[in-house]
Design a protein around this motif. Sequence first.
Motif, short mmCIF file in Angstrom:
data_model
loop_
_atom_site.label_atom_id
_atom_site.label_comp_id
_atom_site.label_asym_id
_atom_site.label_seq_id
_atom_site.Cartn_x
_atom_site.Cartn_y
_atom_site.Cartn_z
N UNK A 156 0.82 -1.21 0.00
CA UNK A 156 0.00 0.00 0.00
C UNK A 156 0.86 1.26 0.00
N UNK A 157 2.02 1.22 0.64
CA UNK A 157 2.91 2.38 0.69
C UNK A 157 3.96 2.37 -0.42
N UNK A 179 4.82 11.74 4.39
CA UNK A 179 5.51 10.52 4.81
C UNK A 179 6.97 10.82 5.13
N UNK A 180 7.58 10.03 6.01
CA UNK A 180 9.00 10.24 6.29
C UNK A 180 9.87 9.78 5.12
N UNK A 212 1.60 10.24 -6.41
CA UNK A 212 0.78 9.19 -5.79
C UNK A 212 0.77 9.41 -4.29
N UNK A 213 -0.08 10.31 -3.80
CA UNK A 213 -0.11 10.63 -2.37
C UNK A 213 -0.25 9.38 -1.51
N UNK A 214 0.53 9.34 -0.43
CA UNK A 214 0.48 8.21 0.48
C UNK A 214 1.34 7.05 0.07
N UNK A 215 2.14 7.23 -0.99
CA UNK A 215 3.02 6.15 -1.46
C UNK A 215 4.42 6.70 -1.69
N UNK A 216 5.37 5.76 -1.69
CA UNK A 216 6.75 6.12 -1.97
C UNK A 216 7.06 5.99 -3.46
N UNK A 265 19.18 17.08 -0.28
CA UNK A 265 18.59 18.34 -0.74
C UNK A 265 17.19 18.06 -1.23
N UNK A 266 16.29 19.03 -0.99
CA UNK A 266 14.93 18.90 -1.49
C UNK A 266 14.10 17.94 -0.66
N UNK A 267 12.92 17.65 -1.18
CA UNK A 267 11.99 16.74 -0.51
C UNK A 267 11.08 16.16 -1.57
N UNK A 268 10.26 15.20 -1.16
CA UNK A 268 9.32 14.60 -2.10
C UNK A 268 10.00 14.11 -3.36
N UNK A 269 9.42 14.44 -4.50
CA UNK A 269 9.98 14.01 -5.78
C UNK A 269 11.26 14.72 -6.16
#
Length: 539
Positions: A156-157, A179-180, A212-216, A265-269
Motif C-alpha cells: 500500500x505504501x 511521509x518520512x 501518488x499521495x500516500x506512497x513512496x 537536498x529537497x523533498x518529495x519528488x
Amino acid sequence: MFENRIKLVALLAAALSGDSAAADDPAPSNIPRFVEAAAPAGLEHAYDGSDLAFVVGGGAAALDCDGDGRQDLLFAGGAGPAALYLNTSEPGGQVRLERQPVEAFGLPEAELTRVTGAYPLDVDADGRDDVFLMRFGRNRLLRGVGDCRFEDVSDAYGLPAREDWTAAFAAEWRGEDVLPTLAVGNYVNRDKPLAKTGNCDPSYLLSPDPAAPGRYGAPIELTPRGCPLSMLFVDWSGRGATDLRVSNDREYADAGRGEQLFRLSGAGGGLSAQALGREEGWEETRIWGMGLAAADLDGDARPEIAVTNMADNRLEVLISEEEPSFENRALALGTMSQRPYVGADVRPSTSWHVAFEDFNNDGLWDLWIVKGNVDAMPQFAAFDPDSLLIGNLSGGFREVGFEAGVALPGAGRGGVAVDLNQDGLLELATVNRNGPARLFQAVPTGGAGGWLSVRLIQPGANVRAVGAVVEVEIVGKVLRREVAVGGGHAGGSAAPLHFGLGNAAQARVRVRWPDGGWSDWRAATANRALVIERTEKTE
C-alpha cells in the motif's frame, strides 16, 4: 548558576581537547547495578541461524504496541521467527513480558523469518507505533492497529518488492512531506554473501511520490556504494540541518570505501543526495563500522558521535564550525573499549550496538556497547562481554561493566536500553547470535539521581516530532537529546527521551521543534514522565 555552568563546560572541553584523560572513580553507590532477569521476566528468544546471512543484524526494538504507556519489545529472529513481547510490568516491580502470537505481526509466518532488525516510528501519524522490519529478503512496513497487532502495508505504501540484505535504517521528515524519508542500508549482495570485496549492494532513499499521495516513489540509490551496518540522520553543526551518517564495513566494500556522510537536498519528488568528501571537509575513514550513536557531551549544542568497530571504537568530535571535520578522541576520553575488560582473553573486541544513555541518573551521559565475535574469528576475543562506560566530570568515561553485572559471555549484536517498569532506571535487552536474548533489570542502589522522561507530540504528519531537540536545564548545565529514528545496530527505540537529573529536584525544559521553532521554557519536577504537546508554532 552561570559560573557553575562555565566551570563544567570548561572541564568537559578540556577533556575533549585531549588535555585531560582522567577518569574519576565513581562511588560504589553511583555504579548502576543490573541482574539477569530474562527467565523471571518470561523472555525466551534467540537470533538463530548458521547461515552467513545472520552474522550481522540481530536487532531489538522498544515500542508501545498497545498504547498503555509501557514499552514493549520486538526481537529479530534470524532463521527463526521474530518475536513480540507485551510488557505487563507493574511500576517498580519485577519486569514481566508476555510473548505475543505470530499472528500479531499480520504477516505469514514465513515472512517473520530472516528478520535482521526493526525500527519503530509512526508513519501514518495516528498515534500508534508502526515498524519497519528489516530482512534478508523483502523488507516490510507494518502498521500498528492497536492491541499489539499490526497489518502489512508494504504494498500500500509502495515499498520496493526486492530481495535485499538490509542491515541499517534511518528516517526523518523533510519539509511538508506527509511521509518520512526512509534511508535503507543494504549490506552485500545476498546471492553472494561475504564472497569478495567490491560486493556492496545498493542502499537507497525512499521519498514520498508527489504523483501518488500516500506512497513512496522509486528508490534513490546512494552512491558511491558502501556496506552499511548503521545509519543516522545527524545535525552535526547544531544548526537544524541534518545529513545522513553511514557507518560501513570495509571488509566487502570497494577499495578505499569508508565511512560516509550524505547531504540531502529537497523533498518529495525533488529529493537528491550527495556524498561529501574532502572538498567539504569530510574524511572517509576506513573501519569495520558497525554502530552509531550521537550525544552532546560538552554542552556546545553539537553532537559527538560514537562509532563501533572491530578492535578500536571511535568517538568523533567536531573540530570545525563550518565543515563536517571530525577528530577521533576515543583514546583521550576512554571509550575505545578495544579488549575485554575481564577474563583471560586479551584478543581485540568486536563491538556492535551502541547507545548514549544516563544509567545512574547523575546528569552525565554514559555509553553502552554490545559486543560479540562475528563467527568464531580466531584473531578476535571469544569471551567479549558488553561494555558499560560511565561518564565523569572530567569529560571522560570509565568501564564498570563487571561491577554493574553485565560481564557475561555471549555473541552480542543488537540491544535496546529502556525503562520497562517505570521506576526511572533503564533496563538492558540484548540479542546474541545463536544464543539466548538477555534482559538485565536495573536494581536501585540508593546512589542514583532523579530523572525525567519527555515525550513530544505535535500536529501534522510528523506527530512524534522526529528531529526535535529537547533541552533540560538543571543546576550548572543544559542536557540535550534529539528525537531520532536510526543508529545503534539493527534496532531502535520509540520510548520517551530519558534524562538523569542528579540531585536536582527541579528542572526547566524547552523544545526546538523540527521546523526550528522553540517552545518556551517550562518547569518540571524530578521523577516524572512529561508529555509536551505542541499546539501552535513558536519562534
